[in-house]
Design an enzyme around this catalytic site. Sequence first.
Site, PDB file in Angstrom:
ATOM      1  CE  LYS A  31     102.959 107.968 -73.309  1.00 36.54           C
ATOM      2  NZ  LYS A  31     103.136 106.531 -72.998  1.00 36.54           N
TER       3      LYS A  31
ATOM      4  NE  ARG B  65     103.591  97.336 -75.038  1.00 35.68           N
ATOM      5  CZ  ARG B  65     103.210  98.618 -74.909  1.00 35.68           C
ATOM      6  NH1 ARG B  65     102.117  99.025 -75.514  1.00 35.68           N
ATOM      7  NH2 ARG B  65     103.883  99.460 -74.164  1.00 35.68           N
ATOM      8  N   PRO B  66     104.173  91.358 -74.005  1.00 31.14           N
ATOM      9  CG  PRO B  66     105.923  90.087 -74.850  1.00 31.14           C
ATOM     10  CD  PRO B  66     104.888  91.098 -75.250  1.00 31.14           C
ATOM     11  CB  ILE B  67     105.062  91.355 -68.388  1.00 32.93           C
ATOM     12  CG1 ILE B  67     104.123  90.223 -67.945  1.00 32.93           C
ATOM     13  CG2 ILE B  67     104.262  92.564 -68.838  1.00 32.93           C
ATOM     14  CD1 ILE B  67     103.304  90.569 -66.703  1.00 32.93           C
TER      15      ILE B  67
ATOM     16  NE  ARG C  56      97.499 105.491 -73.489  1.00 33.92           N
ATOM     17  CZ  ARG C  56      98.288 104.635 -74.157  1.00 33.92           C
ATOM     18  NH1 ARG C  56      97.896 104.136 -75.313  1.00 33.92           N
ATOM     19  NH2 ARG C  56      99.447 104.288 -73.645  1.00 33.92           N
TER      20      ARG C  56
HETATM   21  C1  EPZ Z   1     108.190 101.698 -73.393  1.00 33.29           C
HETATM   22  O1  EPZ Z   1     107.277 100.618 -73.522  1.00 33.29           O
HETATM   23  C2  EPZ Z   1     107.400 102.949 -73.759  1.00 33.29           C
HETATM   24  N1  EPZ Z   1     106.290 103.124 -72.832  1.00 33.29           N
HETATM   25  C3  EPZ Z   1     106.860 102.804 -75.180  1.00 33.29           C
HETATM   26  O2  EPZ Z   1     106.190 104.020 -75.515  1.00 33.29           O
HETATM   27  C4  EPZ Z   1     108.048 102.632 -76.122  1.00 33.29           C
HETATM   28  O3  EPZ Z   1     107.570 102.430 -77.434  1.00 33.29           O
HETATM   29  C5  EPZ Z   1     108.878 101.409 -75.693  1.00 33.29           C
HETATM   30  O4  EPZ Z   1     109.282 101.564 -74.308  1.00 33.29           O
HETATM   31  C6  EPZ Z   1     110.129 101.228 -76.541  1.00 33.29           C
HETATM   32  O5  EPZ Z   1     110.902 102.378 -76.468  1.00 33.29           O
HETATM   33  C7  EPZ Z   1     106.546 103.689 -71.629  1.00 33.29           C
HETATM   34  O6  EPZ Z   1     107.674 104.005 -71.301  1.00 33.29           O
HETATM   35  C8  EPZ Z   1     105.364 103.923 -70.733  1.00 33.29           C
HETATM   36  P1  EPZ Z   1     109.795  97.571 -74.042  1.00 33.29           P
HETATM   37  P2  EPZ Z   1     107.692  99.155 -72.962  1.00 33.29           P
HETATM   38  O7  EPZ Z   1     109.647  96.761 -72.823  1.00 33.29           O
HETATM   39  O8  EPZ Z   1     108.444  99.298 -71.712  1.00 33.29           O
HETATM   40  C9  EPZ Z   1     109.141  93.262 -75.942  1.00 33.29           C
HETATM   41  C10 EPZ Z   1     104.412 105.335 -76.297  1.00 33.29           C
HETATM   42  O9  EPZ Z   1     103.892 105.460 -77.407  1.00 33.29           O
HETATM   43  N2  EPZ Z   1     109.074  92.792 -74.553  1.00 33.29           N
HETATM   44  O10 EPZ Z   1     111.098  98.239 -74.325  1.00 33.29           O
HETATM   45  O11 EPZ Z   1     106.478  98.317 -72.974  1.00 33.29           O
HETATM   46  C11 EPZ Z   1     107.907  94.082 -76.308  1.00 33.29           C
HETATM   47  O12 EPZ Z   1     106.845  93.232 -76.714  1.00 33.29           O
HETATM   48  C12 EPZ Z   1     104.776 103.966 -75.777  1.00 33.29           C
HETATM   49  O13 EPZ Z   1     104.690 106.288 -75.523  1.00 33.29           O
HETATM   50  C13 EPZ Z   1     109.050  91.426 -74.305  1.00 33.29           C
HETATM   51  O14 EPZ Z   1     109.073  90.610 -75.217  1.00 33.29           O
HETATM   52  O15 EPZ Z   1     108.668  98.679 -74.126  1.00 33.29           O
HETATM   53  C14 EPZ Z   1     108.402  94.939 -77.437  1.00 33.29           C
HETATM   54  O16 EPZ Z   1     108.354  94.184 -78.634  1.00 33.29           O
HETATM   55  C15 EPZ Z   1     104.397 102.858 -76.755  1.00 33.29           C
HETATM   56  N3  EPZ Z   1     108.973  90.981 -73.026  1.00 33.29           N
HETATM   57  C16 EPZ Z   1     109.851  95.195 -77.060  1.00 33.29           C
HETATM   58  O17 EPZ Z   1     110.207  94.194 -76.092  1.00 33.29           O
HETATM   59  C17 EPZ Z   1     108.945  91.854 -71.963  1.00 33.29           C
HETATM   60  O18 EPZ Z   1     108.894  91.386 -70.797  1.00 33.29           O
HETATM   61  C18 EPZ Z   1     110.069  96.578 -76.443  1.00 33.29           C
HETATM   62  O19 EPZ Z   1     109.343  96.637 -75.274  1.00 33.29           O
HETATM   63  C19 EPZ Z   1     108.972  93.237 -72.225  1.00 33.29           C
HETATM   64  C20 EPZ Z   1     109.039  93.694 -73.524  1.00 33.29           C
END
Ligand code: EPZ
Length: 418
Positions: A22, A120-122, A397
């Site tokens: 996924k 989930r900040p961006i 999902r």
């Molecule tokens: C991806 O999410 C995956 N989703 C998640 O899988 C996975 O848990 C995660 O990576 C970590 O491996 C997809 O690939 C679709 P991150 P993503 O950006 O990209 C913080 C599942 O169950 N952060 O690596 O959202 C964030 O809050 C899902 O399949 C910021 O602070 O993960 C988190 O604490 C759940 N600012 C950490 O970083 C940002 O701009 C990791 O987030 C972005 C992220």
Amino acid sequence: MSKYVIEGGNKLTGEVMVHGAKNSVLPILAATLLTDTSTIHNCPSLSDVDAAFNILSNLGCRIVREDDSVTVETEALSSCTIPEHLMREMRSSIVFLGAVVARCGKAKISMPGGCELGPRPIDLHLSALEKLGVTIEEEHGYLNCTVEDKLRGATISLPFPSVGATENIMLAACTAEGETVIHNPAREPEIVDLANFLQRAGARIHIGENGTIYIQGVQKLHPTEHTVIPDRIAAATYLCCAAITGGEVLLKKVIPQHLTSVFPILEEAGCRIRHTGGGIYLQGPERPRPLRTVRTMPYPGFPTDAQSPMMALSCIASGTSVFVENIFESRYKHAYELTRMGARIHLEGRVAVVEGVSRLHGTRVVCTDLRGGAALCCAALAAQGRSEITKINHIERGYQDFDKNLRSLGAIMEKVRE
Ligand code: EPZ
């Protein structure tokens, strides 16, 4: 709404084919916006994939799906706006931003919803895109993104190896002018799979020894085909389901190297694991042993997405296990539902202490998120008696044919309408 009804106690035995990843196919579907036409094989049937199709269709793309192959045609692209109801359908819709901006020179998207794992900040996505030349204005919950002239390559150091932010940068940088260097990027297999797709389409991407990603912008990407890697998290989930029942399974179409941080934890729990050609064989213990400390980390560390199924396994261990969730702020909601089944879990911020009990008992529980829901099913497979797992839309999902696969391994499980 549907629910799963599971009668616990059966050992799982047999073989399971693991579906396409996924978290690989979603950014690759976003990347199809950079070419006129792309065909993706091993595309899983998941509601998050359907949500990605809805976003692409809404932008004006044509999607043709045949079994596990999907072709995306983008010549008729007619919009660069992703409306709120589509952004909210899937948490990771933010990964479309980089691709839409690269293709259209602008984008209008709503802020993705906060969710079950925390806010989930961006911020990392947006600050990186601004470095590439995107102007971003927030207006009434929407982000208006514009590019003055062209996207220009930049050197970007991520304070945290965010998967989504790394993907957004890659998608925006492929056709930017000049070189983009990403320091401290995410190194998940799904990042490599996205890079492979983009390279096949003509992008010039190189991943250095230390993980740094170098991208030389090109004019345009060309049509391509790609086969998505297997889903390592689905694989880890099935392994936990087999382990908690003391069963033995052979997972097929998996890449063992993608699970190197999961195997030692399963072996610590008493599982015997063998790699066969393109597969993983696991023999579960009579009763799992406790897990000293499971720390979730960015890849290649233990994956946060496997934390909840592994916690389910530890609930019936012959001792106390400790989990430390270092990636997401709030990823223990499943613990409350596991305690309704008789688990003994103490939460202290990012730390969860699980005191193993000899038996869980079946009851009615509610899925709180994708992986948490899978963990409840895992626990129910070993629980005494009948469990009802509701809100299984979360599970659908990210797991294709979840109940069908578990039934094929001997689980007494059915999907019924609420
Ligand atoms: C991806 O999410 C995956 N989703 C998640 O899988 C996975 O848990 C995660 O990576 C970590 O491996 C997809 O690939 C679709 P991150 P993503 O950006 O990209 C913080 C599942 O169950 N952060 O690596 O959202 C964030 O809050 C899902 O399949 C910021 O602070 O993960 C988190 O604490 C759940 N600012 C950490 O970083 C940002 O701009 C990791 O987030 C972005 C992220």
